[in-house]
Design a protein around this motif. Structure first.
Motif, short mmCIF file in Angstrom:
data_model
loop_
_atom_site.label_atom_id
_atom_site.label_comp_id
_atom_site.label_asym_id
_atom_site.label_seq_id
_atom_site.Cartn_x
_atom_site.Cartn_y
_atom_site.Cartn_z
N ASN A 1 -41.25 -23.89 16.53
CA ASN A 1 -41.18 -23.37 15.16
C ASN A 1 -40.30 -24.27 14.29
O ASN A 1 -39.36 -23.81 13.64
N ARG A 2 -40.60 -25.57 14.29
CA ARG A 2 -39.76 -26.53 13.61
C ARG A 2 -40.51 -27.30 12.52
O ARG A 2 -40.23 -28.46 12.27
N ASN A 3 -41.51 -26.68 11.89
CA ASN A 3 -42.14 -27.30 10.73
C ASN A 3 -41.08 -27.49 9.65
O ASN A 3 -40.42 -26.53 9.25
N LYS A 4 -40.91 -28.74 9.18
CA LYS A 4 -39.77 -29.01 8.30
C LYS A 4 -39.87 -28.26 6.98
O LYS A 4 -38.85 -27.83 6.44
N GLY A 5 -41.10 -28.10 6.44
CA GLY A 5 -41.23 -27.33 5.21
C GLY A 5 -40.79 -25.90 5.40
O GLY A 5 -40.07 -25.33 4.55
N GLU A 6 -41.19 -25.29 6.51
CA GLU A 6 -40.80 -23.91 6.79
C GLU A 6 -39.31 -23.80 7.06
O GLU A 6 -38.68 -22.80 6.71
N ILE A 7 -38.74 -24.83 7.69
CA ILE A 7 -37.29 -24.82 7.95
C ILE A 7 -36.53 -24.73 6.63
O ILE A 7 -35.61 -23.91 6.47
N PHE A 8 -36.91 -25.56 5.66
CA PHE A 8 -36.22 -25.56 4.37
C PHE A 8 -36.49 -24.28 3.60
O PHE A 8 -35.59 -23.73 2.96
N TYR A 9 -37.72 -23.80 3.66
CA TYR A 9 -38.07 -22.56 2.97
C TYR A 9 -37.28 -21.38 3.53
O TYR A 9 -36.74 -20.55 2.77
N CYS B 1 -40.26 -35.43 -3.92
CA CYS B 1 -41.10 -34.31 -3.49
C CYS B 1 -42.42 -34.73 -2.87
O CYS B 1 -43.16 -33.90 -2.35
N GLY B 2 -42.75 -36.03 -2.91
CA GLY B 2 -43.98 -36.50 -2.28
C GLY B 2 -45.21 -35.84 -2.87
O GLY B 2 -45.33 -35.70 -4.09
N ASP B 3 -46.11 -35.39 -2.00
CA ASP B 3 -47.35 -34.79 -2.47
C ASP B 3 -47.23 -33.30 -2.74
O ASP B 3 -48.22 -32.62 -2.98
N GLY B 4 -45.99 -32.77 -2.70
CA GLY B 4 -45.76 -31.37 -3.05
C GLY B 4 -45.95 -30.39 -1.92
O GLY B 4 -46.01 -29.18 -2.14
N GLU B 5 -46.01 -30.88 -0.68
CA GLU B 5 -46.25 -30.01 0.46
C GLU B 5 -45.20 -28.90 0.57
O GLU B 5 -45.52 -27.73 0.76
N PHE B 6 -43.92 -29.27 0.45
CA PHE B 6 -42.86 -28.26 0.54
C PHE B 6 -42.87 -27.34 -0.68
O PHE B 6 -42.72 -26.12 -0.56
N LEU B 7 -43.05 -27.91 -1.86
CA LEU B 7 -43.03 -27.10 -3.08
C LEU B 7 -44.17 -26.09 -3.12
O LEU B 7 -44.04 -25.02 -3.72
N LYS B 8 -45.29 -26.44 -2.50
CA LYS B 8 -46.42 -25.50 -2.43
C LYS B 8 -46.00 -24.21 -1.75
O LYS B 8 -46.40 -23.11 -2.15
N ALA C 1 -42.61 -23.32 -1.32
CA ALA C 1 -41.43 -22.78 -1.99
C ALA C 1 -41.77 -22.02 -3.27
O ALA C 1 -41.07 -21.07 -3.63
N LYS C 2 -42.85 -22.41 -3.96
CA LYS C 2 -43.17 -21.77 -5.23
C LYS C 2 -43.58 -20.31 -5.07
O LYS C 2 -43.64 -19.56 -6.05
N GLN D 1 -50.67 -28.75 -7.33
CA GLN D 1 -50.21 -27.44 -6.90
C GLN D 1 -49.79 -26.67 -8.15
O GLN D 1 -48.77 -26.97 -8.77
N ASN D 2 -50.55 -25.68 -8.55
CA ASN D 2 -50.30 -24.95 -9.79
C ASN D 2 -48.90 -24.34 -9.82
O ASN D 2 -48.42 -23.81 -8.82
N GLY D 3 -48.27 -24.42 -10.98
CA GLY D 3 -46.98 -23.79 -11.15
C GLY D 3 -45.79 -24.65 -10.78
O GLY D 3 -44.67 -24.17 -10.75
N ILE D 4 -46.03 -25.94 -10.52
CA ILE D 4 -44.93 -26.83 -10.13
C ILE D 4 -44.76 -27.91 -11.19
O ILE D 4 -45.71 -28.62 -11.55
N LYS D 5 -43.55 -28.04 -11.70
CA LYS D 5 -43.21 -29.10 -12.64
C LYS D 5 -42.78 -30.32 -11.84
O LYS D 5 -41.85 -30.27 -11.04
#
Length: 280
Positions: free
Chosen positions: A106-114, A132-139, A141-142, A163-167
């Protein structure tokens, strides 16, 4: 009570590029962590040498790439080229094994930060993802937070904006002065090792945080046993893309000098990466 040491940023002067760390006038690189100016050679990788601070263990490549060349490293062509290299048989096997382990643990880095931000901050807190790269984490987090990202690559920023809703702001966070608001949480996910002036960057992050805000970092761990065993073949060495390297101790010391009130670092001897949470 011990007096807190004042943080003094040390930008990399352009006239030091390619000079082995010494300017024509005898001025040397200053360690951003401990202000030492003496360096030792650890190894050489093609045309770059890896130099260690003799006091704190912070390391950097030499010569340091010109900052103006950084955006070109993240053009669409370069990103596609790197992704293609990562699909070579040996590297593909390594990446598959790593991803399989991460799923099991359970060590997906996006999920870890979220998950960390969800535990630290309230719903709708303001989050700023640097690099933020391609927005994978922000997708992810939003779904819970108000998100802003900055990305040096126009190509990757374009993907993130889908990814809608991300500046998403296009620019180099080290050089740009385009952020004029405060945030509750800031993330540096696999970014710190790419920056030629990490001290000034972390100071900017500190200034952009609200009181009580948290900075979350994932970066390569120069103090891991893998690096000591593999030496120049360590996976963390990727010049000119990776520029600087921290040990847990040197990263903690720099954050303390900048003014962060508390830090928590998770690192393991055979893990090439480390995670750091720092509160203002």
């Amino acid at each position: 009570m011990q007096e807190q040491r004042k943080f003094i940023p040390h930008p990399v002067p352009i006239n030091l590029i390619g000079t082995g760390g010494i300017s024509p006038h005898g001025w040397s690189f200053i360690c951003p962590v401990c202000e030492n100016s003496k360096w030792s050679d650890f190894c050489r990788i093609k045309e770059w040498s890896v130099k260690e601070c003799t006091v704190c263990g912070y390391a950097r490549i030499d010569p340091v790439p010109m900052r103006e060349t950084r955006p070109s490293l993240y053009s669409k062509e370069k990103v596609v080229e790197r992704n293609a290299k990562q699909l070579r048989l040996s590297q593909k096997f390594s990446r598959v094994m790593k991803r399989s382990f991460n799923r099991i643990a359970n060590r997906n880095k996006g999920e870890i930060f979220y998950n960390k931000l969800s535990g630290y901050l309230p719903l709708a807190a303001k989050i700023f993802d640097i690099g933020c790269g391609d927005g994978e984490f922000l997708k992810l987090a939003k779904t819970k937070f108000s998100c802003t990202g900055i990305e040096i690559s126009e190509y990757l920023a374009g993907l993130a904006r889908e990814q809608n809703g991300i500046k998403v702001i296009v620019g180099d966070f080290q050089a740009a002065d385009v952020i004029h608001e405060k945030f509750d949480g800031i993330t540096l996910i696999s970014l710190l090792e790419h920056l030629d002036d990490p001290g000034r960057t972390l100071k900017k992050c500190f200034n952009l945080l609200n009181n009580g805000g948290v900075l979350l970092i994932k970066t390569v761990n120069y103090g891991c046993l893998n690096r000591m065993i593999k030496k120049g073949n360590w996976t963390g060495f990727r010049p000119p893309d990776h520029v600087v390297y921290f040990t847990p101790l040197s990263l903690r010391l720099l954050l303390k000098n900048i003014g962060f009130a508390r830090t928590r670092i998770a690192s393991w001897p055979f893990n090439d990466n480390m995670y750091c949470d720092a509160w203002k």
